[in-house]
Enzyme design. Sequence first.
Site, PDB file in Angstrom:
ATOM      1  N   GLU A  73       0.821  -1.204   0.000  1.00 50.65           N
ATOM      2  CA  GLU A  73       0.000   0.000   0.000  1.00 50.65           C
ATOM      3  C   GLU A  73       0.858   1.258   0.000  1.00 50.65           C
ATOM      4  O   GLU A  73       0.867   2.008  -0.959  1.00 50.65           O
ATOM      5  CB  GLU A  73      -0.909  -0.036   1.236  1.00 50.65           C
ATOM      6  CG  GLU A  73      -2.176   0.748   1.060  1.00 50.65           C
ATOM      7  CD  GLU A  73      -3.266   0.259   2.000  1.00 50.65           C
ATOM      8  OE1 GLU A  73      -2.952  -0.467   2.961  1.00 50.65           O
ATOM      9  OE2 GLU A  73      -4.423   0.613   1.763  1.00 50.65           O
ATOM     10  N   GLU A 316      -4.628  20.288  37.988  1.00 47.30           N
ATOM     11  CA  GLU A 316      -5.567  21.386  38.210  1.00 47.30           C
ATOM     12  C   GLU A 316      -4.876  22.732  38.305  1.00 47.30           C
ATOM     13  O   GLU A 316      -5.338  23.697  37.725  1.00 47.30           O
ATOM     14  CB  GLU A 316      -6.383  21.117  39.481  1.00 47.30           C
ATOM     15  CG  GLU A 316      -7.383  19.996  39.267  1.00 47.30           C
ATOM     16  CD  GLU A 316      -8.376  19.865  40.392  1.00 47.30           C
ATOM     17  OE1 GLU A 316      -8.122  20.424  41.480  1.00 47.30           O
ATOM     18  OE2 GLU A 316      -9.395  19.197  40.176  1.00 47.30           O
ATOM     19  N   TRP A 329       2.417  28.181  52.936  1.00 55.67           N
ATOM     20  CA  TRP A 329       2.305  27.247  54.069  1.00 55.67           C
ATOM     21  C   TRP A 329       3.674  26.917  54.673  1.00 55.67           C
ATOM     22  O   TRP A 329       3.803  25.987  55.457  1.00 55.67           O
ATOM     23  CB  TRP A 329       1.630  25.943  53.610  1.00 55.67           C
ATOM     24  CG  TRP A 329       0.193  26.124  53.221  1.00 55.67           C
ATOM     25  CD1 TRP A 329      -0.753  26.836  53.895  1.00 55.67           C
ATOM     26  CD2 TRP A 329      -0.459  25.577  52.062  1.00 55.67           C
ATOM     27  NE1 TRP A 329      -1.952  26.777  53.237  1.00 55.67           N
ATOM     28  CE2 TRP A 329      -1.804  26.003  52.109  1.00 55.67           C
ATOM     29  CE3 TRP A 329      -0.043  24.778  50.997  1.00 55.67           C
ATOM     30  CZ2 TRP A 329      -2.729  25.667  51.126  1.00 55.67           C
ATOM     31  CZ3 TRP A 329      -0.967  24.439  50.030  1.00 55.67           C
ATOM     32  CH2 TRP A 329      -2.302  24.885  50.090  1.00 55.67           C
ATOM     33  N   MET A 456      -8.198   1.866  56.408  1.00 56.09           N
ATOM     34  CA  MET A 456      -6.746   1.761  56.433  1.00 56.09           C
ATOM     35  C   MET A 456      -6.427   0.279  56.399  1.00 56.09           C
ATOM     36  O   MET A 456      -6.505  -0.412  57.402  1.00 56.09           O
ATOM     37  CB  MET A 456      -6.214   2.424  57.712  1.00 56.09           C
ATOM     38  CG  MET A 456      -4.736   2.330  57.891  1.00 56.09           C
ATOM     39  SD  MET A 456      -3.889   3.798  57.296  1.00 56.09           S
ATOM     40  CE  MET A 456      -2.198   3.207  57.366  1.00 56.09           C
TER      41      MET A 456
END
Lengths: 497, 93
Positions: A73, A316, A329, A456
């Site tokens: 092809e 985000e 912080w 947990m």
Amino acid sequence: MTRSASQNSPSVTVPKILTGISGFDSISEGGLPRERATLVAGTAGSAKTVFAVNYLAAGITQAGENGVFVTFEDSVPDVRRNMQGFGWDIAQWENEGKWAFVDAAPDADGPMAVVGDYDLGGLLARIQHAVKRVNAKRVSLDSLNALFVQFKEHAMLRAELFRITAVLKKMGLTVVFTGERTEEYGDVTRYGIEEFVADNVVILRNILGEERRRRTVEILKMRGTSHQRGEFPFTITSREGIVVIPLSQIELTQSSSTVRVTSGVKELDKMCGGGFFRDSVILASGASGTGKTLLVTQFMSGGYKAKERSLLFAFEESKDQLFRNAAAWGMDFEAMEKKERLMVVNRYPHSMAMEDHLVEMTQIIADFKPNRVAVDSLSALERVSSLRGFREFVIALTSTLKKRETAGLFTSTSPSLLGGTSVTEKHISTITDSIILLRYVEAFGSMRRALVVLKMRGSHHDADIREYTIDGEGMHIGQPLREVSGVLSGHTIFHDE
Amino acid sequence: MDALHLTLYVAGDTPRSRQAMANLERICAEHLGGRAQCATIDVLDSPELADAERILTTPTLVRESPSPRRRVTGDLSDAQRVMTALGFTTTAQ
């Protein structure tokens, strides 16, 4: 009930060769049957040619097996050029005598006149010649449909293709040929090629579902040997070519390590019985603004302080934003990054398909070798995927982390501010080892925040719902909220005492 | 007028190959007045020549010159159609 053992275990009789196509050898349980012919069928654009080339390229680079590529092809220069993007330098391999083309693409001057009977003797002689020239072990023929378009004598073509594959198999070659399908869930190929030439049939699909394209591969049959059943997602990367994600082969072992690592929040470590397990994956779920990104930031910073390497996939927030928040912080991401113990990767969820995200993330993890990985947030990724694709993504990523004994923290955003669960939670909560819920609590005219460790695996944990506050030094977890119920559902009720 | 060169590609000594060679011989004698120079190439002996000419099907007859090049495949059992395919107006009596 009385079938003989030999009927039940034919797998021993058919040896296979590892193709080297990433993940394919896993779903085929060892590769393609040796000295057999496999049809790779798919609709237009399903990556048949990439598969056919990938098979030969992996033979050369990984198995030391040379290959012959018969193109019906695309022109030979087109194949060379199109495959360069995968790092496959075919021209170089041709020079080194590892790769040979048989150019069987149609003539520019249109169809050839036919007068009387003919066969494909010329083609067979040329393939045999090429095989001997490079001492090939693998041959790809791409794609047979072009042959059926070019020549009208289809009965002759079928007989000849049968003869050609028989000769090639006898010469010790393992054959891959491609064929075109007209629809994703219909006949295997347009001209019924599989019935007479193929011992094995592999189907490549390129499905449009829920407005997204999704590639899958399915092994339809493999004569005389076992293989994995069903469709497996795959993607095409510039680094490796086809990468199959062998989901059912992925085993999700439960956390087995007893070594604990810090969450980055001292009180949270205490609630978890001494920290997260080193090979566990934790889901932190909460509404917008409850402090999920803060938890991630502290998780990264905690890793840094413990001399670990931390990797954050942020879907985000921008890097600037993340670094600014961290600084607010009291955590210096820039310094951590400079010491190469922190890596932050920002991506738009929409920038690529789920499979591509997964493959890229897996590669980054393999390259950076982190001790801990955070994904903020999974919900952002969930929005660009089908549910099934999303679940598969989480399973595969979780499995990668566990295999490397890497701790993972994934965040998920719940849609309602008070209570409720996110879709993310619903679909992956069984996959993760631990779940931490962050919630807003409405109390006497003010909004407070509360946190609970919901599950947990493999450890005792503090089941109290505790209030927490956020200040310039991060998160502070305080006393249990004894006088309140209904925090998780969002319908807070205060009990007077 | 340019010399007339024809090349016939066959695959091995098979009945079909022999058929094509015999048919070509007859076409040359009866329709081309014996002025064509014909060569036969067995692709099993000379696969590199088949590569160069990009031969898929055998037998295949190639009109090498005069240009334009033309090709016809099959055992050449119909002389008239071979002549048309090669682009010759028939000179048959």
